[in-house]
Enzyme design. Structure first.
Site, PDB file in Angstrom:
ATOM      1  N   ARG A  60       0.916  -1.105  -0.016  1.00  0.00           N
ATOM      2  CA  ARG A  60      -0.065   0.040   0.020  1.00  0.00           C
ATOM      3  C   ARG A  60       0.992   1.211  -0.178  1.00  0.00           C
ATOM      4  NH1 ARG A  60       1.590   3.362   4.444  1.00  0.00           N
ATOM      5  NH2 ARG A  60       1.102   2.432   6.487  1.00  0.00           N
ATOM      6  N   GLU A 107      -7.081   7.197   7.454  1.00  0.00           N
ATOM      7  CA  GLU A 107      -5.878   7.801   8.040  1.00  0.00           C
ATOM      8  C   GLU A 107      -5.439   8.883   7.070  1.00  0.00           C
ATOM      9  OE1 GLU A 107      -2.996   5.632  10.277  1.00  0.00           O
ATOM     10  OE2 GLU A 107      -1.610   6.981   9.659  1.00  0.00           O
ATOM     11  N   ARG A 150      -5.605   5.281   0.629  1.00  0.00           N
ATOM     12  CA  ARG A 150      -4.611   4.493   0.545  1.00  0.00           C
ATOM     13  C   ARG A 150      -4.900   3.449  -0.662  1.00  0.00           C
ATOM     14  NH1 ARG A 150      -2.258   3.357   5.895  1.00  0.00           N
ATOM     15  NH2 ARG A 150      -1.880   5.501   6.484  1.00  0.00           N
ATOM     16  N   CYS A 195       0.273  11.264   9.000  1.00  0.00           N
ATOM     17  CA  CYS A 195       1.366  10.769   9.845  1.00  0.00           C
ATOM     18  C   CYS A 195       2.655  11.125   9.182  1.00  0.00           C
ATOM     19  CB  CYS A 195       1.220   9.424  10.244  1.00  0.00           C
ATOM     20  SG  CYS A 195       2.214   8.813  11.659  1.00  0.00           S
ATOM     21  N   THR A 232       5.491   9.712  10.018  1.00  0.00           N
ATOM     22  CA  THR A 232       5.918   8.477   9.920  1.00  0.00           C
ATOM     23  C   THR A 232       5.771   7.909   8.578  1.00  0.00           C
ATOM     24  OG1 THR A 232       4.594   7.185  10.796  1.00  0.00           O
ATOM     25  CG2 THR A 232       5.899   7.952  12.228  1.00  0.00           C
ATOM     26  N   ARG A 254       4.079   0.653   2.599  1.00  0.00           N
ATOM     27  CA  ARG A 254       4.359  -0.457   3.410  1.00  0.00           C
ATOM     28  C   ARG A 254       4.037  -1.730   2.446  1.00  0.00           C
ATOM     29  NH1 ARG A 254       2.729  -3.986   7.524  1.00  0.00           N
ATOM     30  NH2 ARG A 254       0.463  -4.012   6.938  1.00  0.00           N
ATOM     31  N   ARG A 302       4.151  -7.494  12.644  1.00  0.00           N
ATOM     32  CA  ARG A 302       2.759  -7.113  13.030  1.00  0.00           C
ATOM     33  C   ARG A 302       1.893  -8.404  13.261  1.00  0.00           C
ATOM     34  NH1 ARG A 302       0.644  -1.622  10.019  1.00  0.00           N
ATOM     35  NH2 ARG A 302       2.627  -0.294  10.349  1.00  0.00           N
ATOM     36  N   GLU A 345      -3.207  -2.786  12.129  1.00  0.00           N
ATOM     37  CA  GLU A 345      -1.966  -2.349  12.976  1.00  0.00           C
ATOM     38  C   GLU A 345      -2.138  -2.273  14.307  1.00  0.00           C
ATOM     39  OE1 GLU A 345      -1.577   1.945  11.936  1.00  0.00           O
ATOM     40  OE2 GLU A 345       0.498   1.963  12.975  1.00  0.00           O
TER      41      GLU A 345
END
Lengths: 355, 355
Positions: free
Chosen positions: B112, B211, B215, B263, B265, B272, B302, B307
């Site tokens: 993604r 988020e 995505r 985010c 990060t 990912r 994970r 998540e």
């Protein structure tokens, strides 16, 4: 999204020096919480005019913080202070040495400061609601003034035109139409929310919502600077106490930058202590030479019809040049000493030119 | 006016380190133009929770600029980049060497990225109108996708509960209720404006307004990472071209920070790339040891239920740890190489533990 970097017409201004493209990219998408003020609005004068020295205004206290990457170096350079300077206020008239020479041809003395009430915007950014809020609060606060400070508030809206013109001609009341003030956003919704308070003798006055939320003024005929300063100190305290009593709010005061004003050049004391004095000798010698001499004495010469009024005749408005980096007592002393020096020298020039 | 300096409960977070009182005093009175986002909203997670590593989100692209005094050092420290790093994107699947070992027990592969359309806010700050605007634009854009990318958009509002649950169980659809997302403001007006697009095979999907605005996801059973990456690259390009056609708008892309996400990060590639793979040997060896090994291999383990879903059984979600400072091709390669290494070592650990 980004806002395109504007062309700053005042190419030699402090804004041109400190609002670089990277700074613009960083800050152009920010607005302040108190009045929604942006960097574009702050630098409007430097962008639109080619003759600005400074060129920036604050729309609220927030502006000085949110845009500090611009304001901090600009303030330091303009006022000649360092990054860790703190402001010291001293309104103790007992510390003034001497007074203006009684033989000097002083028409009148006037000392003003600006004061802003925390929680409202400053004139370039203040919202319409906030402006009316300031006027309403001040109307209540004025009612608490007593003794020689007691007086009446006159809103600009509905003021008789002759009354208005007389107040202007007598050097009491501000005017509108100043290009800087207009472009900087300070004349929005004019004349709503604007007005003047004064006591019966017109020796203690207060402008509401012109270039600052309040300009507190003490003035009288003649050259008794100490007397004028004493009344001003009393008046500022009385107004501040009354505002606090009515609203719980205080004057906006920064440890570093002193009393908050819309124009960063007025930070610190916000004080301009001036006389209208005849200097025929200096006039004959030349305005350029007078300007240069005033620089040395840390005073500033102006015409007698307001900041942008221009010079005619031999009567000058002479005031302290500095606002920040000195206390009020120090600046009043500078003005007294400077005017006394200019008067002494004026008499020599008169002799020299056979006047 | 000032906003009181909050108590930052996540004492060891990057927010606690970089949002000092002076920085707070400077920036707490700023809001962004695009969505009216403020610093207190940005750091809400670090303030409310005690377990954040990072603790900050952006409400729009403006946030990264207006609050650069906070974001720049946090991004630098988190991603290990330098002041003059720039982001390089590389989606060329032909540069990938090898693939995951066909013998490895890989259930599925998923890659993604996040993408945000310039002019709209990001999830923590996006206004209700902007969120609906993103959804409406995406509905039009999805209609232009062809061949194996062509599919349908399913809004969350009105979605049948059993359909929704199945999509979640099959690892296609996001859920709500994540505490970070809630506190950061990303679940406002839920479920309005949210939804999922997918092609018939459910191998190309796009989440709308979780988020991040988007995505974009490519996934399938088995371990053919190269093919999943190739489809993703084609799909991202098709979606981007379609959005541009429909609106003239582009994906937010920063020279330094790459693709803009809510985010910090996720900045950079926003990618990912993961597999769900059985690692019974590693499970026996111990989760802590697996985590340490993953650190070395630049991977992140994970659970398989999202998540925040937690770990059960022997199936792990293994993905690239980094997002910024590497190209997409480099991160895919790390994931492939890392999973192959973990698998080889898993076989040895199985022997060691008599499995």
């Amino acid at each position: 999204m980004s806002d395109p970097f504007p062309e700053i017409k005042s190419t030699h201004s402090l804004v041109a020096k400190y609002v670089t493209k990277p700074i613009w990219e960083k800050l152009s998408r920010a607005v302040t919480k108190t009045s929604g003020f942006s960097l574009a609005q702050a630098i409007a004068c430097a962008v639109e005019f080619d003759n600005q020295h400074c060129g920036i205004y604050a729309g609220d206290w927030d502006s000085y913080k949110v845009f500090s990457d611009v304001f901090d170096p600009l303030i330091q350079e303009y006022h000649g202070i360092s990054a860790d300077s703190v402001h010291t206020s001293d309104m103790d008239v007992g510390k003034i040495n001497g007074n203006i020479d009684p033989t000097a041809p002083v028409h009148s003395t006037r000392i003003r400061v600006g004061r802003s009430i925390d929680g409202f915007g400053l004139s370039p950014g203040i919202t319409r609601e906030q402006r009316v809020g300031v006027e309403n609060l001040m109307s209540k606060a004025f009612a608490n003034l007593t003794g020689d400070l007691a007086g009446t508030y006159y809103p600009l809206t509905g003021m008789n035109e002759q009354v208005r013109q007389q107040l202007v001609d007598d050097h009491f009341l501000f005017v509108n139409g100043d290009r800087n003030l207009t472009v900087a956003g300070m004349e929005r919704d004019w004349p709503e929310g604007r007005g003047i308070f004064h006591n019966a003798a017109k020796t203690f006055l207060l402008w509401v919502n012109e270039e600052d939320q309040t300009r507190i003024i003490s003035m009288q005929q003649g050259g008794d600077v100490k007397g004028v300063f004493e009344r001003l100190a009393r008046g500022i305290k009385a107004v501040g106490d009354s505002v606090k009593a009515e609203s719980g709010k205080e004057f906006a005061l920064s440890e570093q930058y002193g009393y908050i004003h819309s124009c960063p050049t007025n930070l610190g004391t916000g004080m301009r202590a001036s006389v209208h004095v005849d200097l025929p000798g200096w006039t004959k010698e030349g305005v350029d030479k007078l300007n240069a001499r005033c620089e040395v004495l840390c005073v500033q010469p102006r015409g007698t019809r307001g900041e942008s009024g221009g010079q005619t005749g031999c009567t000058y408005d002479i005031s302290n040049k500095h606002r920040l980096g000195y206390s009020e007592v120090q600046l009043v002393q500078v003005m007294i000493d400077g005017v006394n020096t200019l008067w002494k020298e004026d008499q020599e020039w008169q002799k020299k030119h056979g006047m | 006016m000032s906003d009181s300096f909050p108590e930052i409960k996540s004492k060891d977070s990057l927010v606690a380190k970089h949002v000092t009182k002076p920085v707070w005093d400077k920036l707490s009175r700023a809001v962004t133009k695009t969505s009216g986002f403020s610093l207190d909203k940005a750091i809400a997670c670090a303030v409310q929770f005690d377990n954040q590593h990072c603790g900050i989100y952006a409400g729009d692209w403006d946030s990264y600029k207006v609050f650069a005094d906070v974001f720049d050092p946090i991004i630098k420290e988190y991603h290990g980049i330098t002041d003059d790093s720039i982001h390089t994107s590389d989606m060329d699947a032909s540069k990938i060497k090898g693939n995951i070992d066909p013998a490895a027990p890989v259930h599925s592969t998923r890659i993604r990225v996040g993408r945000s359309i310039d002019g709209f806010g990001l999830s923590p700050g996006i206004t209700k109108e902007q969120r609906v605007g993103v959804e409406n634009l995406m509905k039009k854009a999805f209609a232009n996708l062809k061949d194996d990318l062509a599919g349908s958009y399913f809004p969350l509002t009105g979605m049948k509960e059993d359909v929704r649950q199945q999509l979640v169980d099959d690892h296609f659809l996001f859920v709500s209720g994540d505490p970070n997302l809630k506190v950061a403001g990303m679940e406002r007006d839920w479920p309005e404006g949210r939804g999922i697009f997918h092609n018939k095979e459910k191998t190309f999907l796009t989440w709308v307004n979780e988020e991040d605005q988007l995505r974009i996801i490519s996934m399938q059973k088995g371990g053919d990472v190269k093919a999943v990456f190739a489809r993703l690259a084609t799909g991202i390009k098709a979606v981007g071209d379609s959005v541009k056609t429909e609106s003239g708008k582009e994906f937010m892309l920063d020279g330094k920070y790459g693709y803009i996400h809510s985010c910090p990060t996720n900045l950079g590639t926003g990618m990912r790339a993961s597999v769900h793979v059985d690692l019974p040997g590693w499970t026996k060896e111990g989760l802590a040891t697996l985590q340490a090994r993953c650190e070395e291999l630049h991977l992140q383990p994970r659970g398989t239920r999202g998540e925040s879903g937690g770990q059960t059984g022997v199936t792990y979600d293994i993905s690239n740890k980094h997002r910024l400072g590497y190209s997409e091709v480099q991160l895919i390669q790390k994931m492939i190489d890392g999973v192959n290494t973990l698998y080889k070592e898993d076989l040895e650990l199985k022997k060691k533990h008599g499995l």
